[in-house]
Design a protein around this motif. Structure first.
Motif: not given
Length: 129
Positions: A7-14, A29-37, A123-127
């Motif tokens: 869960e921690k890995r899936a929900r990134l905060k940007v 909003k589009r990021m939220a649909l992809r588990d990014i807050h 974003i995911k690669q960077a994180c």
């Protein structure tokens, strides 16, 4: 099941920094649909204030803002949180400035309007690094 770590890995905060409010809200909003807050900052000053109060996995920073230059904000971000990856986005004609951002520690840059899937991938690669 490792629900805690997954869960921690899936929900990134940007931290999403862009002075085009409509664009930023749609992107968030589009990021939220992809588990990014995404937390939106509509100015460089607001972005710095938010970064002082919260931690983020990454930042998406528009190069052209009304109150501050994106490179200037990038430099402040890198002093405040050197490990936080910053992805710069820029409109037409600013590719040179975006490359300059890479010299100051930006993870990568994309041209606006950027493909959402590509931005999410960056974003995911960077994180992960």
């Amino acid at each position: 099941m490792n629900s805690g770590t997954e869960e921690k890995r899936a929900r990134l905060k940007v931290l999403l920094v862009d002075d085009e409010k409509g664009y930023a809200e749609v992107l968030a909003k589009r990021m939220a649909l992809r588990d990014i807050h995404a937390v939106i900052a509509l100015s460089g000053t607001e972005a710095i204030r938010i970064l002082r109060a919260q931690q983020f996995d990454a930042a998406v920073l528009d190069l052209k803002l009304e109150d501050m230059d994106g490179i200037e904000i990038l430099r402040v971000f890198k002093k405040m949180d050197p490990a936080m990856p910053v992805i710069m986005v820029t409109g037409h004609g600013s590719e040179t400035a975006a490359r300059q951002g890479m010299e100051f520690g930006a993870y990568d840059y994309l041209m606006k309007p950027c493909n959402l899937n590509l931005l999410i991938e960056k974003i995911k690669q960077a994180c992960e690094q």
